[in-house]
Design an enzyme around this catalytic site. Structure first.
Site, mmCIF file in Angstrom:
data_model
loop_
_atom_site.group_PDB
_atom_site.id
_atom_site.type_symbol
_atom_site.label_atom_id
_atom_site.label_comp_id
_atom_site.label_asym_id
_atom_site.label_seq_id
_atom_site.Cartn_x
_atom_site.Cartn_y
_atom_site.Cartn_z
ATOM 1 N N TRP A 12 -5.228 -12.838 -9.909
ATOM 2 C CA TRP A 12 -6.234 -11.792 -9.642
ATOM 3 C C TRP A 12 -5.992 -10.564 -10.514
ATOM 4 C CZ3 TRP A 12 -5.344 -7.345 -6.019
ATOM 5 C CH2 TRP A 12 -3.967 -7.148 -5.735
ATOM 6 N N ASP A 13 -4.820 -10.469 -11.113
ATOM 7 C CA ASP A 13 -4.494 -9.397 -12.039
ATOM 8 C C ASP A 13 -5.630 -9.165 -13.031
ATOM 9 O OD1 ASP A 13 -2.230 -10.648 -10.865
ATOM 10 O OD2 ASP A 13 -0.895 -9.747 -12.343
ATOM 11 N N GLU A 47 2.430 -8.841 -0.314
ATOM 12 C CA GLU A 47 2.971 -10.182 -0.100
ATOM 13 C C GLU A 47 4.136 -10.186 0.882
ATOM 14 O OE1 GLU A 47 3.835 -11.373 -4.081
ATOM 15 O OE2 GLU A 47 1.740 -11.286 -4.681
ATOM 16 N N LYS A 62 4.933 -4.302 -0.116
ATOM 17 C CA LYS A 62 5.393 -4.638 -1.464
ATOM 18 C C LYS A 62 4.686 -3.783 -2.499
ATOM 19 C CE LYS A 62 5.843 -8.286 -4.876
ATOM 20 N NZ LYS A 62 5.311 -9.545 -5.384
ATOM 21 N N GLN A 63 3.379 -3.624 -2.319
ATOM 22 C CA GLN A 63 2.563 -2.970 -3.337
ATOM 23 C C GLN A 63 1.286 -2.474 -2.682
ATOM 24 O OE1 GLN A 63 2.137 -7.161 -4.852
ATOM 25 N NE2 GLN A 63 0.315 -6.287 -5.746
#
Lengths: 777, 777
Positions: free
Chosen positions: A373-374, A502, A615-616
């Site tokens: 998906w980046d 994640e 995580k992000q």
């Protein structure tokens, strides 16, 4: 010579960085040979042209057994199966592989004496040059200048150019050019962030090789996908610009062929050795790939070095002309931005919709070269606004992989298209862990988001009619089958998903996922309605092809209206997922004691999952992507709650935080996050640059600048700028393509000046309003 | 001869079963050679004696290349690493490997003519016998009877005995006895329920081998654990009970040694060939294992076949005397029960607390020979009540693995002991999937449950003082650190666990797990209090050694009182976990269209996880284990809700359902489930018997009979019987050891008669009350 003027002047700079990075705005320079940083430099100095890529491996490194090196030569789209289910981008023979022998001594920068060693990447021209003076054991001193590039004017061409000057001797010289198909890939299968000893071999034994005049070629074949790849080179030796003859010694062994040019050199004369390389594969739709390569290498040799270089740098100039961002601030930031733009340009390929951009572009085989998906959420923006043809090719890639995505949906009892978490070609799932492969489903709506993003920025109705609408419909179908009407909640829920965070594990109702699924459905309904009105016959065809019914649209509407969003009304906080608040709180330091990502510092996966960490960017990312759907208060609440829980264990995190901080006016936080994102690779913030350049981070950093600091926002009928420049900068200038108009944007403090620089092909009429909004007429 | 009378009489039976299983109560017979069922029979006919095990591989099968065979020869506790982290039980050279040559033709039951082929397992005596008449290509007809057993009177001994009678010729005969260390293990790593082509080799190259008089030996070494294993055999040939000489030809090659006995046979004479095998390993604490093996094989040869057999069968008689369950019902059920008791007896080893019972005992290398919670919850009961020394050894195994369990807890930020999901020795985690390894934590309280079970049934204070209490304390410590006080619930919760229903995924507050954790804490507190009173000095020592404080006990009490149990008061239903009711309902047939377990029929793991299905008894199991803590209504509700959602995709499920159905009076359901459990292996219900006998299912079926139909319930100070026999049975008789008293139990309809048969060592005083309760005096 004159072509290298720019480089020659810029060798000496102040050295600020642990890696001896010079702070030149257009150059990245390794000052002095840094043996222990070899893998880092291989990634930083990677060259690519969208069609193929090459890590910055030293030309003569095949003579060194004692340096950690991960030589990587890739052609985009050349994948092969490393096990029955999964593919990896294939590491091909390194066509820059050259051994040089001076008076019987092999050139080796680890032995003898080295003086004035520099290696510089000229980002403006896409050229890598190494200069040094080497004294061998016999005290013969030679000056070398080795320049190489992968042409972006003709992506099948690579060029290596050697300038060699014997300073204190006359004698024998040998330049051995090797094509060695004894290459293997790294096995990342078991442990993600290590260079493991286990290797796997993706090239079979049916190769073909041979001598040609002043050169050789080798054609190899991948084991299961049966792609053939021909690498061919020709060489020319000259002194004082006049060609001279030399002896050619060939050596042929299993999977190996080399051509050694042997000649005598005279003290103080400068010799130039040109090697023109051509690469073709059976993916290129050529009848005879060896013949194609031969004629390309011949033609290139005839053109000569300077012309080849000129054509290449002219194209770079064109790209920079639209893509460059000029900061009146500090050189370090300027360099970081150029670095990201340079690598992004290298990664795109407008001509081949069968390839996408891997998580590390063509700079390593990390993640087996697969895309994520980046691309849609982080990388695509850059291309939408500076090179829309490439953005379109990247979206067509998803269109071409629809059959595999439909198969995947079916296998998991769903309808429509379920795009894979990791994708090569033709797009079957490449992730071997079900938590990602089958639960990381936000990728599906990320594709729909990207379709709408491209469409709103370009107004490209042809794209929407031929590709976009089908993508929107098939992704909507997926969501309609993936949601479940939970009678206990009276809402449609989306269970068992992995959101961007994640480390949450597999959860129910991840807000990012649910919000984007709703966006997907709504965008599809809206687009269907608009296209139906404006392109009735074509719409009928699409509708018939896909058996789209009014009942289906009504169903989607009802789902979109009743999808569950976990929002706490009292605290006005969007909750990451249904399980998040029940997790055990933990000190961030305990989870991540060092700079490495947490999973690399000994903590087990389940320990991460049990604790309330992020995580992000997850909720924060949702709020950035759907900016105008949230109040400032909601954004502030989310920031206050989630920022302190976030580990930034993905290169996709700092930049989203920088953008949101900028919007909320947290200027110093925003600049700090920007720096981390912008220097992620150059400063090796995550300690894994040896595995390649983080492509999503490049795109995310670009967005930090354009959408964060310069506050660009795209709406259905306009684009506007609400700038929040860091204190450190006086002004920023850049260009943006909006609906076929090349806009000039200059931002100085809070003042914005937009003007239309040029009308491009298929431009729509827009007008500039209040100097900072560009609206459709 | 006379030793085989029993067998000889029972060869002809009615053939009811697809596998030609005869319904004899003491025999399992393969009638006619069943080539395609070879793997099934290898498991069914596996022999073991706790120390070592051997699949029912045909003696001469090394001459066959075209039969699916998984030859398995194991010594309990001989594990080796198949990768850096994990171990597998090592497949050793097959010491029954024998090739027979008749007049130049190799014996091969696939060629020539075969007549009257039967292979029978005599469960009463633990002996496997094969009889057939074979005619080779030269029309030479020979009668064979091959008998083998692994001695349970001396577990280092295995015996093979051949009776050979040339019916229509005189000529040459060769019997070649082979020790071949070119053996490998199966790689189950990637795909669980298949025999894969990939193999791995656990034996290194430092083997030793040699000739001895009338025999040979080989000593092999495991690659990383460096166990040495010596296998040695001696042979004797006789005719009419008189020893005759024969030529011995030896063949030695890499990892291979054989001894061929060559002799002439005369028509119509019967030849007997005895092979006494001895096995020792460096785990046996012998100075010279070869010497030990040699003296054992010599001694055995001197004893002769009949004496060896007698000693072996005497011990089986002793075991059957206590363990047998006699049903006056139907032969099929009787046979099933004998089959499970037979295999359970084979699996136990009271002499070695360093070994446990693998998921398939010593009948295959499935799950790498590791043990699971299966031992504590399913298998242990049988031994507690029929052979408590073995039960004690199995619990000591957990005591000996405490150091590894403590290490594991620490690694995951917990305290106390965290037993591994899969365990070999010294007890480091052997499961490579975190979902099991680190979330399947109910194993910890299952160990505590087993300690209490053993203790309440035996009253073995010495065990409790020396091993049990430390296990209770260290497991309680684990739970105290594993729970989290969730302020949103005002309760201690246990997040991120995998309960017995593995298809739920990783969930919060699995009822089975939470309930058992509370039981663990409470049992520990109670036992501490009782032991403190009764054994003050010893308790002080334990308490000091483990730094146990009153504050810690108070903390445990508070946790136990405030642990969250997901119980819906309105519907009086215990909810499996916090996520269960939010899952999507699904038709069972869609999930599991065939008999294979669902994951083998194409459904993906995440699809299972998304749906409201139960892999195996979970809430139902909790209610069975803590029987008197639930009302009948609660049990009925749970049954009604969960039974229809249960896939029984574990061999641990049918028996629990049978027990609960019996208790609730659902007689026909109960009998149906019993049949499935009791015939699971014989009828290959789950289609994976080729991978070995399901040890937990054997134990679970035993419990179905004893705890289900016969309604045995153990309390702190008594044992009682509330029978619910199936309609099909008139009466059941068995023996049970309770507190050192051998009880005779006879159940006829709802009438129970318990009496004390014998006082054993360390018996406690008990009295029989109302004919069906036995209470402590």
């Amino acid at each position: 010579m004159q072509a290298d003027d720019h480089l020659s002047e810029s060798v000496i700079f102040i050295c600020l960085h642990p890696c001896n990075l010079n702070m030149d705005e257009w150059l990245i320079t390794e000052n002095g040979y840094q043996r222990s940083k070899n893998l880092y430099w291989e990634s930083i100095f990677a060259l690519a042209n969208g069609y193929m890529g090459m890590r910055g491996t030293l030309e003569e490194s095949s003579s060194y057994s004692d340096i950690k090196s991960c030589s990587g030569t890739y052609v985009a789209g050349v994948f092969d199966s490393y096990n029955k289910q999964y593919q990896a981008i294939v590491n091909l023979p390194n066509y820059f592989n050259t051994q040089i022998c001076v008076g019987g001594d092999m050139l080796n920068v680890n032995t003898g004496k080295i003086n004035g060693y520099t290696r510089s990447l000229d980002m403006h021209r896409g050229v890598l040059t190494r200069r040094f003076v080497w004294t061998n054991k016999r005290n013969q001193t030679t000056r070398f200048e080795i320049t190489r590039f992968l042409s972006i004017s003709d992506p099948h061409i690579a060029v290596a150019h050697f300038k060699i000057k014997p300073l204190n001797y006359s004698g024998n010289m040998e330049i051995n050019n090797i094509l060695d198909a004894n290459v293997s890939n790294i096995d990342f299968h078991v442990s993600g962030y290590q260079l493991r000893d286990e290797k796997y071999f993706l090239i079979d034994d049916t190769h073909e090789k041979g001598k040609i005049k002043n050169g050789t070629y080798i054609t190899v074949q991948t084991k299961t996908t049966k792609h053939k790849i021909c690498e061919l080179f020709k060489t020319r030796l000259a002194v004082d610009e006049k060609e001279i003859k030399c002896r050619n010694d060939y050596k042929v062994s299993h999977r190996y062929i080399s051509n050694k040019s042997v000649f005598r050199v005279t003290e103080a004369k400068e010799y130039t050795f040109l090697k023109t390389i051509a690469v073709y594969t059976t993916r290129d739709n050529k009848k005879d790939i060896k013949r194609a390569a031969l004629s390309k290498a011949d033609e290139s040799l005839k053109k000569g070095y300077l012309k080849l270089l000129q054509e290449h740098t002219d194209r770079w100039k064109e790209r920079w002309n639209i893509s460059d961002i000029k900061i009146d601030g500090n050189k370090r930031d300027q360099q970081s931005l150029r670095f990201l733009i340079y690598h992004l340009i290298q990664m795109g390929n407008k001509n081949d919709p069968r390839v996408n951009i891997g998580s590390r572009g063509l700079t390593s085989e990390m993640h087996y070269g697969n895309c994520f998906w980046d691309t849609e959420i982080f990388i695509l923006s850059f291309f939408i606004y500076t090179h829309p043809e490439t953005a379109k090719a990247l979206l067509k890639y998803r269109y071409l992989t629809l059959p595999a995505a439909r198969q995947k949906a079916k296998k998991l009892w769903f309808e429509g298209a379920m795009f894979p978490w990791m994708s090569s070609f033709p797009g079957h799932e490449q992730a071997d862990n079900w938590e990602y492969a089958n639960a990381g489903i936000h990728i599906v709506s990320d594709v729909a988001y990207a379709v709408m993003h491209y469409y709103n920025a370009t107004g490209d109705d042809n794209f929407m009619l031929n590709y976009g609408l089908e993508l929107l419909i098939e992704t909507s179908r997926f969501w309609a089958s993936r949601v479940y009407f939970n009678p206990r909640k009276g809402r449609y829920v989306i269970n068992n998903v992995k959101g961007p965070n994640e480390y949450a594990g597999v959860v129910n109702n991840n807000s990012y996922t649910n919000w984007n699924a709703r966006f997907n459905l709504r965008s599809c309904i809206e687009t269907v309605n608009s296209i139906r009105k404006r392109f009735q016959p074509k719409f009928k065809m699409i509708s018939k092809k896909l058996s789209l019914s009014p009942a289906e649209l009504r169903k989607w509407k009802s789902i979109a209206e009743n999808i569950y969003i976990n929002y706490d009304k009292k605290s006005k906080l969007f909750i990451e997922d249904d399980m998040f608040l029940d997790k055990r709180p933990v000190e961030m330091k305990k989870v991540k004691p060092g700079k490495e990502i947490a999973t690399e510092s000994g903590i087990t996966w389940d320990t991460l999952l049990r604790h309330r960490v992020v995580k992000q960017a997850d909720v924060i990312l949702m709020m950035y992507l759907h900016n105008n759907m949230f109040t400032r208060e909601q954004k502030e609440n989310a920031w206050k709650y989630y920022e302190k829980l976030t580990l930034h264990d993905s290169s996709l995190s700092y930049n989203t935080h920088a953008i949101m901080a900028a919007e909320l006016g947290y200027k110093s936080k925003s600049y700090d996050y920007f720096q981390k994102s912008a220097r992620l690779d150059l400063d090796d913030v995550m300690k894994n640059v040896f595995l390649g350049i983080h492509s999503a981070c490049l795109g995310g950093t670009w967005q930090t600048l354009i959408n964060g600091f310069c506050g660009m926002r795209l709406y259905k009928d306009k684009i506007e700028f609400v700038p929040r420049l860091p204190e450190q900068w006086r002004n920023v200038q850049f260009k943006i393509i909006y609906r076929g108009n090349l806009l000039n944007v200059k931002i100085e403090g809070s003042a914005v000046k937009v003007n239309i620089d040029k009308k491009l092909k298929n431009s729509q009429n827009v007008k500039v309003f209040d100097k900072k909004v560009c609206v459709l007429k």
